[in-house]
Design a protein around this motif. Structure first.
Motif, short mmCIF file in Angstrom:
data_model
loop_
_atom_site.label_atom_id
_atom_site.label_comp_id
_atom_site.label_asym_id
_atom_site.label_seq_id
_atom_site.Cartn_x
_atom_site.Cartn_y
_atom_site.Cartn_z
N TYR A 188 41.82 50.28 72.27
CA TYR A 188 41.58 51.35 71.31
C TYR A 188 41.88 52.67 72.01
N ALA A 235 44.25 51.54 66.94
CA ALA A 235 44.00 50.28 67.63
C ALA A 235 45.35 49.65 67.95
N GLN A 284 37.12 50.72 66.38
CA GLN A 284 37.36 51.80 65.42
C GLN A 284 36.13 52.06 64.55
#
Ligand code: ZN
Length: 355
Positions: free
Chosen positions: A210, A217, A239
């Motif tokens: 990430y 991502a 996320q």
């Protein structure tokens, strides 16, 4: 006229002091519940805008930012050492200050959120060989069943049907996580991309990552198909706002519990099974059990497993060793367990299944 070395450091001392002050500030904030809460809330608030920012760009913007930043660092260091330019040192220090601030504000402080395990069980979870074995047998069965229902390629190896559908399903599933565990809200925007460094990632053993600056991502699209759906769910859990590796995996596992997406189910169940076997393998007395269990893999599962082993063996080398080590150091520096111990994920799964 060139500055002397001492001179350029003295000239920029205020920026250096601010940087050190930031280290101290965030260290202190990480000890204060109120501050940790604030950063969680801030993440929740900015999440939608941040993920939307680059969601429309097909390639990973973060993957372009990183090498540019790296080049800037190298260029600056050479300029400072060779030419002793005060202005370059100033720019470098401002850059470091800003980057560090954004990192901590947007992401770093999330590592200090209360542990998820506390939301699942108030008592200490009992990890015994028996518990692990029972769960491993359960997951073997689940894997066998799910494997029968998924697609395979010409070589008889598991094949993903629709990767876009998997991503969309994960987003929906994130909204149906048990409320007592998760209060974070999923954002109906997808920003999940293939890494631009997929060839390099093959060698590192890193499945995905990430980017806290771009909120994207990334995953390695070359991975064996069995690894990809779970990796997507894991990266998307970051996320959602889960920083710790083991907790992101647990959130991914929880998402998939309610899913009817077979590809997601198979990939995740296999991940849990492997985690359980790895946990069991720490105790030599379990060796017979492990051998017996793995011999019960269906033929289809064996082919998938062989493909995974081949992939990782063909990519083993100095770089993956190096990344194994640095990744571990990084995780440790963030108060996490490195790769050797993974038991917190298994802890979470056991606690949840024992509920
Ligand atoms: Zn991760």
């Amino acid at each position: 006229m060139e500055d002397t070395k001492k001179n350029i450091f003295l000239k920029n001392k205020s920026w250096a002091i601010i940087l050190v002050a930031q280290f101290l500030l965030f260290f202190i904030l990480s000890k204060i519940d109120f501050a940790i809460h604030f950063f969680s809330d801030f993440f929740e608030w900015k999440k939608k805008f941040h993920i939307m920012l680059f969601s429309g760009v097909r390639i990973s913007v973060g993957d372009i930012i990183y090498p540019l930043a790296f080049l800037f660092l190298i260029y600056s260091l050479i300029q400072i050492i060779k030419n002793r330019k005060s202005s370059t040192l100033k720019h470098l220090l401002i850059f470091l200050n800003t980057t560090y601030f954004i990192y901590q504000f947007f992401w770093g402080m999330l590592y200090f959120q209360p542990l998820l395990i506390k939301k699942i069980s108030r008592t200490e979870v009992e990890i015994s060989n028996d518990n692990l074995k029972q769960l491993a047998s359960k997951y073997l069965k689940l894997c066998q069943e799910t494997r029968e229902k998924v697609s395979e390629d010409d070589n008889g190896i598991f094949k993903i049907n629709d990767i876009q559908k998997i991503k969309e399903d994960i987003l929906k599933l994130q909204n149906h996580l048990p409320k007592q565990i998760n209060q974070k809200k999923a954002v109906p925007v997808l920003s999940v991309k293939s890494s631009l460094y997929d060839k390099f990632m093959n060698k590192t053993g890193i499945l995905g990552y990430y980017n806290p600056f771009s909120a994207e991502a990334q995953y390695n699209p070359n991975l064996p198909a069995t690894n990809i759906p779970f990796t997507l769910a894991h990266e998307m859990a970051h996320q959602l706002g889960y920083a710790r590796e083991q907790e992101a995996s647990f959130i991914a596992y929880l998402c998939v519990k309610n899913s009817d997406n077979l590809d997601l189910q198979y990939s995740t169940r296999l991940y849990v099974l492997k985690g359980l076997l790895r946990a069991l393998s720490q105790d030599k007395r379990n060796n017979d059990f492990i051998l017996n269990l793995t011999s019960q893999y269906s033929e289809k599962m064996k082919r998938d497993r062989k493909k995974e082993v081949e992939f990782y063996e063909s990519n083993e080398g100095i770089i993956s060793d190096f990344f194994g080590i640095t990744n571990e150091l990084f995780l440790k520096s963030n108060q996490q367990e490195g790769r050797i111990t993974y038991s917190y994920f298994i802890n979470l799964v056991l606690a949840y299944e024992q509920q």
